[in-house]
Design a protein around this motif. Structure first.
Motif, PDB file in Angstrom:
ATOM      1  N   HIS A  27       0.842  -1.196   0.000  1.00  0.00           N
ATOM      2  CA  HIS A  27       0.000   0.000   0.000  1.00  0.00           C
ATOM      3  C   HIS A  27       0.879   1.249   0.000  1.00  0.00           C
ATOM      4  CE1 HIS A  27      -3.804  -2.169   0.827  1.00  0.00           C
ATOM      5  NE2 HIS A  27      -2.969  -3.052   1.347  1.00  0.00           N
ATOM      6  N   ARG A  28       0.658   2.109  -0.959  1.00  0.00           N
ATOM      7  CA  ARG A  28       1.450   3.337  -1.111  1.00  0.00           C
ATOM      8  C   ARG A  28       0.590   4.542  -0.756  1.00  0.00           C
ATOM      9  NH1 ARG A  28       4.941   3.301  -6.313  1.00  0.00           N
ATOM     10  NH2 ARG A  28       6.095   1.954  -4.872  1.00  0.00           N
ATOM     11  N   LEU A  29       1.154   5.450   0.024  1.00  0.00           N
ATOM     12  CA  LEU A  29       0.464   6.676   0.426  1.00  0.00           C
ATOM     13  C   LEU A  29       1.294   7.879   0.000  1.00  0.00           C
ATOM     14  CD1 LEU A  29      -0.564   5.639   4.046  1.00  0.00           C
ATOM     15  CD2 LEU A  29      -2.122   5.974   2.115  1.00  0.00           C
ATOM     16  N   PHE A  30       0.634   8.880  -0.556  1.00  0.00           N
ATOM     17  CA  PHE A  30       1.357  10.090  -0.958  1.00  0.00           C
ATOM     18  C   PHE A  30       0.398  11.262  -1.144  1.00  0.00           C
ATOM     19  CE2 PHE A  30       0.223   7.672  -4.680  1.00  0.00           C
ATOM     20  CZ  PHE A  30      -0.138   8.588  -5.654  1.00  0.00           C
ATOM     21  N   PHE A  31       0.922  12.458  -0.975  1.00  0.00           N
ATOM     22  CA  PHE A  31       0.190  13.682  -1.280  1.00  0.00           C
ATOM     23  C   PHE A  31       0.543  14.108  -2.702  1.00  0.00           C
ATOM     24  CE2 PHE A  31       0.130  14.124   3.379  1.00  0.00           C
ATOM     25  CZ  PHE A  31      -1.193  14.521   3.572  1.00  0.00           C
ATOM     26  N   ALA A  32      -0.443  14.615  -3.438  1.00  0.00           N
ATOM     27  CA  ALA A  32      -0.185  14.996  -4.827  1.00  0.00           C
ATOM     28  C   ALA A  32      -1.137  16.082  -5.287  1.00  0.00           C
ATOM     29  CB  ALA A  32      -0.326  13.773  -5.737  1.00  0.00           C
ATOM     30  N   LEU A  33      -0.721  16.767  -6.342  1.00  0.00           N
ATOM     31  CA  LEU A  33      -1.587  17.673  -7.099  1.00  0.00           C
ATOM     32  C   LEU A  33      -2.223  16.854  -8.211  1.00  0.00           C
ATOM     33  CD1 LEU A  33       0.936  20.642  -7.586  1.00  0.00           C
ATOM     34  CD2 LEU A  33      -0.615  20.236  -5.647  1.00  0.00           C
ATOM     35  N   LEU A  34      -3.520  17.054  -8.436  1.00  0.00           N
ATOM     36  CA  LEU A  34      -4.240  16.292  -9.455  1.00  0.00           C
ATOM     37  C   LEU A  34      -4.751  17.223 -10.541  1.00  0.00           C
ATOM     38  CD1 LEU A  34      -6.329  13.916  -7.147  1.00  0.00           C
ATOM     39  CD2 LEU A  34      -4.205  13.398  -8.365  1.00  0.00           C
ATOM     40  N   PRO A  35      -4.311  17.037 -11.790  1.00  0.00           N
ATOM     41  CA  PRO A  35      -4.787  17.907 -12.875  1.00  0.00           C
ATOM     42  C   PRO A  35      -6.224  17.586 -13.250  1.00  0.00           C
ATOM     43  CG  PRO A  35      -3.403  16.176 -13.765  1.00  0.00           C
ATOM     44  CD  PRO A  35      -3.347  16.035 -12.265  1.00  0.00           C
ATOM     45  N   GLY A  36      -6.933  18.607 -13.737  1.00  0.00           N
ATOM     46  CA  GLY A  36      -8.282  18.403 -14.224  1.00  0.00           C
ATOM     47  C   GLY A  36      -8.285  17.749 -15.599  1.00  0.00           C
ATOM     48  N   GLU A  37      -9.477  17.501 -16.104  1.00  0.00           N
ATOM     49  CA  GLU A  37      -9.620  16.765 -17.363  1.00  0.00           C
ATOM     50  C   GLU A  37      -8.937  17.471 -18.530  1.00  0.00           C
ATOM     51  OE1 GLU A  37     -13.219  14.979 -20.209  1.00  0.00           O
ATOM     52  OE2 GLU A  37     -13.670  15.821 -18.236  1.00  0.00           O
ATOM     53  N   ALA A  38      -9.090  18.800 -18.615  1.00  0.00           N
ATOM     54  CA  ALA A  38      -8.494  19.536 -19.732  1.00  0.00           C
ATOM     55  C   ALA A  38      -6.975  19.443 -19.712  1.00  0.00           C
ATOM     56  CB  ALA A  38      -8.945  20.999 -19.697  1.00  0.00           C
ATOM     57  N   VAL A  39      -6.378  19.624 -18.531  1.00  0.00           N
ATOM     58  CA  VAL A  39      -4.920  19.536 -18.421  1.00  0.00           C
ATOM     59  C   VAL A  39      -4.455  18.119 -18.732  1.00  0.00           C
ATOM     60  CG1 VAL A  39      -2.962  19.702 -16.832  1.00  0.00           C
ATOM     61  CG2 VAL A  39      -4.744  21.453 -16.802  1.00  0.00           C
ATOM     62  N   CYS A  40      -5.192  17.115 -18.259  1.00  0.00           N
ATOM     63  CA  CYS A  40      -4.840  15.726 -18.576  1.00  0.00           C
ATOM     64  C   CYS A  40      -4.805  15.498 -20.082  1.00  0.00           C
ATOM     65  CB  CYS A  40      -5.837  14.769 -17.931  1.00  0.00           C
ATOM     66  SG  CYS A  40      -5.615  14.551 -16.153  1.00  0.00           S
ATOM     67  N   GLY A  41      -5.769  16.094 -20.796  1.00  0.00           N
ATOM     68  CA  GLY A  41      -5.795  15.959 -22.245  1.00  0.00           C
ATOM     69  C   GLY A  41      -4.567  16.567 -22.895  1.00  0.00           C
ATOM     70  N   HIS A  42      -4.147  17.733 -22.416  1.00  0.00           N
ATOM     71  CA  HIS A  42      -2.945  18.379 -22.956  1.00  0.00           C
ATOM     72  C   HIS A  42      -1.694  17.552 -22.654  1.00  0.00           C
ATOM     73  CE1 HIS A  42      -5.095  21.877 -24.249  1.00  0.00           C
ATOM     74  NE2 HIS A  42      -5.417  22.268 -23.025  1.00  0.00           N
ATOM     75  N   VAL A  43      -1.620  17.006 -21.446  1.00  0.00           N
ATOM     76  CA  VAL A  43      -0.464  16.180 -21.076  1.00  0.00           C
ATOM     77  C   VAL A  43      -0.411  14.927 -21.944  1.00  0.00           C
ATOM     78  CG1 VAL A  43       0.558  14.759 -19.252  1.00  0.00           C
ATOM     79  CG2 VAL A  43      -0.344  17.031 -18.710  1.00  0.00           C
ATOM     80  N   GLU A  44      -1.552  14.321 -22.172  1.00  0.00           N
ATOM     81  CA  GLU A  44      -1.582  13.110 -23.001  1.00  0.00           C
ATOM     82  C   GLU A  44      -1.105  13.402 -24.422  1.00  0.00           C
ATOM     83  OE1 GLU A  44      -4.592   9.424 -24.083  1.00  0.00           O
ATOM     84  OE2 GLU A  44      -5.439  11.398 -23.654  1.00  0.00           O
ATOM     85  N   ARG A  45      -1.545  14.518 -24.996  1.00  0.00           N
ATOM     86  CA  ARG A  45      -1.100  14.866 -26.354  1.00  0.00           C
ATOM     87  C   ARG A  45       0.400  15.143 -26.379  1.00  0.00           C
ATOM     88  NH1 ARG A  45      -6.357  16.973 -26.406  1.00  0.00           N
ATOM     89  NH2 ARG A  45      -5.738  18.991 -25.553  1.00  0.00           N
ATOM     90  N   ALA A  46       0.892  15.866 -25.369  1.00  0.00           N
ATOM     91  CA  ALA A  46       2.331  16.140 -25.307  1.00  0.00           C
ATOM     92  C   ALA A  46       3.117  14.839 -25.144  1.00  0.00           C
ATOM     93  CB  ALA A  46       2.623  17.091 -24.144  1.00  0.00           C
TER      94      ALA A  46
END
Length: 203
Positions: A27-46
């Protein structure tokens, strides 16, 4: 005003139970920033463009798993309710206003399966302060064993099965960060689970 807590997507009661299957998992625990759907789309294209232009043999990550880690709280044979409770308490003491993070280049880290990442040329001062304040709060809560002394903001989009990705510019991706979350994952398992989340508000 400071950060205020938002409703978690999964109840702690559901996540903190466990039987023999849970005990056998990591089991892994961590704090993170989570991008929204639009940013996820840009990251996927990049990501796809970087993999194609650098001719990488890489295992792409699902967009639903994109995140920028703030603090890693360790791998455990059980989902530790004491760590979760202490981490939630520590995070509730942190205050931050929304800020913008601009991902503008791709790079890689060395490793057995080198991570392919997107990074920012300029780390926002608000992000650095958030990282430092959360780290200090976690230390005071007795959760310092796994905390890093250094912070390199990045979003991993793939793992290379060959060469380490070379630094390369991408079209800037502007990400308005409005909160952070405490995440749980089973190593080698499926999606991350949000144990709790905090939204920023004007200071």
């Amino acid at each position: 005003m400071g950060s205020r807590r938002s409703s978690p997507s999964d109840s702690q009661a559901d996540l903190l139970g466990g039987g023999s299957t849970e005990a056998a998992a990591i089991h892994r625990l961590f704090f993170a920033l989570l991008p929204g759907e639009a940013v996820c789309g840009h990251v996927e294209r990049a990501a796809r463009e970087v993999v194609a232009t650098q001719h990488l043999r890489a295992r792409l990550i699902r967009p639903s798993r994109y995140h920028a880690t703030l603090h890693f709280l360790g791998d455990h044979p059980l989902l530790r309710s004491d760590i979760v409770t202490a981490a939630i308490g520590a995070a509730g003491k942190v205050h931050c206003a929304p800020f913008e993070l601009v991902l503008d280049h791709a790079a890689g880290f060395h490793g057995r399966e080198p991570p392919c990442v997107l990074r920012c040329s300029n780390v926002p001062s608000a992000l650095q302060t958030l990282w430092q304040d959360l780290r200090q709060s976690l230390l005071l809560a007795g959760l310092g064993a796994q905390l890093s002394r250094n912070f390199t903001p990045h979003v991993t989009f793939a793992y290379s099965r060959g060469a380490v990705p070379q630094p390369a510019p991408i079209g800037p991706i502007t990400w308005r960060v409005e909160g952070f979350a405490l995440l749980h994952s089973v190593v080698g398992g499926g999606e991350y689970r949000t144990l709790d989340a905090w939204r920023f508000s004007a200071l």
